[in-house]
Design a protein around this motif. Structure first.
Motif, mmCIF file in Angstrom:
data_model
loop_
_atom_site.group_PDB
_atom_site.id
_atom_site.type_symbol
_atom_site.label_atom_id
_atom_site.label_comp_id
_atom_site.label_asym_id
_atom_site.label_seq_id
_atom_site.Cartn_x
_atom_site.Cartn_y
_atom_site.Cartn_z
ATOM 1 N N LEU A 168 0.846 -1.199 0.000
ATOM 2 C CA LEU A 168 0.000 0.000 0.000
ATOM 3 C C LEU A 168 0.878 1.245 0.000
ATOM 4 C CD1 LEU A 168 -2.633 1.598 0.208
ATOM 5 C CD2 LEU A 168 -2.641 1.097 2.669
ATOM 6 N N ALA A 169 1.920 1.229 0.807
ATOM 7 C CA ALA A 169 2.840 2.384 0.835
ATOM 8 C C ALA A 169 3.471 2.604 -0.536
ATOM 9 C CB ALA A 169 3.919 2.171 1.900
ATOM 10 N N GLN A 170 3.876 1.524 -1.192
ATOM 11 C CA GLN A 170 4.468 1.638 -2.524
ATOM 12 C C GLN A 170 3.465 2.197 -3.531
ATOM 13 O OE1 GLN A 170 5.878 -2.336 -3.307
ATOM 14 N NE2 GLN A 170 7.398 -2.249 -1.689
ATOM 15 N N ALA A 171 2.219 1.730 -3.463
ATOM 16 C CA ALA A 171 1.182 2.241 -4.372
ATOM 17 C C ALA A 171 0.965 3.731 -4.142
ATOM 18 C CB ALA A 171 -0.120 1.465 -4.175
ATOM 19 N N ALA A 172 0.984 4.144 -2.887
ATOM 20 C CA ALA A 172 0.783 5.563 -2.573
ATOM 21 C C ALA A 172 1.946 6.409 -3.073
ATOM 22 C CB ALA A 172 0.597 5.734 -1.069
ATOM 23 N N LYS A 173 3.152 5.887 -2.939
ATOM 24 C CA LYS A 173 4.317 6.620 -3.451
ATOM 25 C C LYS A 173 4.234 6.788 -4.965
ATOM 26 C CE LYS A 173 7.297 5.249 0.335
ATOM 27 N NZ LYS A 173 8.308 4.291 0.803
ATOM 28 N N ALA A 174 3.620 5.813 -5.636
ATOM 29 C CA ALA A 174 3.426 5.884 -7.087
ATOM 30 C C ALA A 174 2.170 6.680 -7.456
ATOM 31 C CB ALA A 174 3.331 4.473 -7.672
ATOM 32 N N LYS A 175 1.431 7.133 -6.449
ATOM 33 C CA LYS A 175 0.181 7.886 -6.638
ATOM 34 C C LYS A 175 -0.811 7.103 -7.497
ATOM 35 C CE LYS A 175 2.411 12.194 -5.754
ATOM 36 N NZ LYS A 175 2.728 13.520 -6.038
ATOM 37 N N ASP A 176 -0.885 5.822 -7.224
ATOM 38 C CA ASP A 176 -1.770 4.909 -7.948
ATOM 39 C C ASP A 176 -2.994 4.613 -7.078
ATOM 40 O OD1 ASP A 176 -3.023 2.734 -9.180
ATOM 41 O OD2 ASP A 176 -1.121 1.855 -9.842
ATOM 42 N N SER A 177 -4.028 5.404 -7.251
ATOM 43 C CA SER A 177 -5.223 5.296 -6.412
ATOM 44 C C SER A 177 -5.900 3.936 -6.506
ATOM 45 C CB SER A 177 -6.231 6.393 -6.773
ATOM 46 O OG SER A 177 -5.679 7.655 -6.504
ATOM 47 N N ALA A 178 -5.921 3.338 -7.682
ATOM 48 C CA ALA A 178 -6.563 2.028 -7.835
ATOM 49 C C ALA A 178 -5.811 0.967 -7.021
ATOM 50 C CB ALA A 178 -6.622 1.628 -9.311
ATOM 51 N N ARG A 179 -4.490 0.993 -7.073
ATOM 52 C CA ARG A 179 -3.700 0.037 -6.276
ATOM 53 C C ARG A 179 -3.810 0.344 -4.793
ATOM 54 N NH1 ARG A 179 1.897 0.552 -8.175
ATOM 55 N NH2 ARG A 179 2.386 -0.491 -6.236
ATOM 56 N N GLU A 180 -3.897 1.619 -4.443
ATOM 57 C CA GLU A 180 -4.102 1.980 -3.032
ATOM 58 C C GLU A 180 -5.386 1.342 -2.523
ATOM 59 O OE1 GLU A 180 -2.093 6.445 -3.099
ATOM 60 O OE2 GLU A 180 -4.270 6.225 -3.048
ATOM 61 N N GLN A 181 -6.454 1.494 -3.285
ATOM 62 C CA GLN A 181 -7.743 0.934 -2.880
ATOM 63 C C GLN A 181 -7.653 -0.589 -2.760
ATOM 64 O OE1 GLN A 181 -11.066 1.964 -5.346
ATOM 65 N NE2 GLN A 181 -12.499 0.791 -4.128
ATOM 66 N N TYR A 182 -7.002 -1.226 -3.733
ATOM 67 C CA TYR A 182 -6.859 -2.683 -3.715
ATOM 68 C C TYR A 182 -6.134 -3.136 -2.446
ATOM 69 C CZ TYR A 182 -5.143 -7.333 -4.705
ATOM 70 O OH TYR A 182 -4.836 -8.657 -4.600
ATOM 71 N N TYR A 183 -4.988 -2.525 -2.147
ATOM 72 C CA TYR A 183 -4.211 -2.960 -0.992
ATOM 73 C C TYR A 183 -4.842 -2.560 0.331
ATOM 74 C CZ TYR A 183 -0.652 -4.807 -4.035
ATOM 75 O OH TYR A 183 0.016 -5.560 -4.975
ATOM 76 N N PHE A 184 -5.552 -1.446 0.363
ATOM 77 C CA PHE A 184 -6.257 -1.083 1.597
ATOM 78 C C PHE A 184 -7.375 -2.089 1.856
ATOM 79 C CE2 PHE A 184 -9.236 1.574 4.140
ATOM 80 C CZ PHE A 184 -8.404 1.774 5.236
ATOM 81 N N ASN A 185 -8.109 -2.455 0.827
ATOM 82 C CA ASN A 185 -9.143 -3.488 0.994
ATOM 83 C C ASN A 185 -8.528 -4.804 1.443
ATOM 84 O OD1 ASN A 185 -11.533 -2.084 0.410
ATOM 85 N ND2 ASN A 185 -11.232 -2.329 -1.780
#
Length: 161
Positions: A119-136
């Motif tokens: 999730l941290a990596q997705a956020a660093k990449a500013k990838d909202s879809a991956r953020e949502q996936y990993y937060f879920n």
């Protein structure tokens, strides 16, 4: 005036709705309360970690619906770094922990912390879809662990088998 982003509202709704439904969908087998088997020191560390994870998760949720990737990255990395086995445990504490919890607990916890890192990596990449996936996926990890290993503390997560 607040910014009403319909995409943010959909994310918030899907996260909350998915978390509510998940409680009824988790398998009910192999439940084992680990809290009573922990030493007082380990129990205190685990409770402290869980409180920290809860606060960070709430902060992540708020940041997600606002698109604040830097906060998501920081809080998710903090969750990853809070892993109980990374704390200053004595060799005896580590033995006590492994004696008190089943292998599945350790594996579930390790996967949870790996997911927080992703999730941290997705956020660093500013990838909202991956953020949502990993937060879920993180929420699923919380509910899975609490249902299987802390049903004594969270009896309302346990549904009829």
């Amino acid at each position: 005036m607040t910014n009403r982003n319909p995409h943010s509202a959909r994310i918030a709704f899907s996260l909350l709705f998915g978390a509510m439904l998940l409680g009824a969908a988790l398998p009910g087998s192999a439940r084992e309360a680990v809290g009573p088997a922990l030493t007082p020191k380990l129990k205190a560390l685990l409770v402290k970690e869980m409180q920290s994870v809860l606060q960070a998760s709430q902060d992540i949720f708020a940041a997600m619906v606002q698109g604040k990737h830097d906060i998501i990255a920081n809080k998710a990395q903090g969750i990853h770094d809070s892993f109980i086995l990374k704390q200053s445990l004595t060799p005896q504490d580590v033995k006590d922990l492994h004696r008190a919890v089943p292998d599945g607990f350790v594996q579930t916890d390790q996967e949870f912390h790996r997911t927080a890192s992703r999730l941290a990596q997705a956020a660093k990449a500013k990838d909202s879809a991956r953020e949502q996936y990993y937060f879920n996926k993180m929420l699923t990890g919380c509910l899975t662990c609490h249902t299987r290993y802390a049903a004594d503390r969270f009896p309302y997560l346990v549904t009829g088998d």
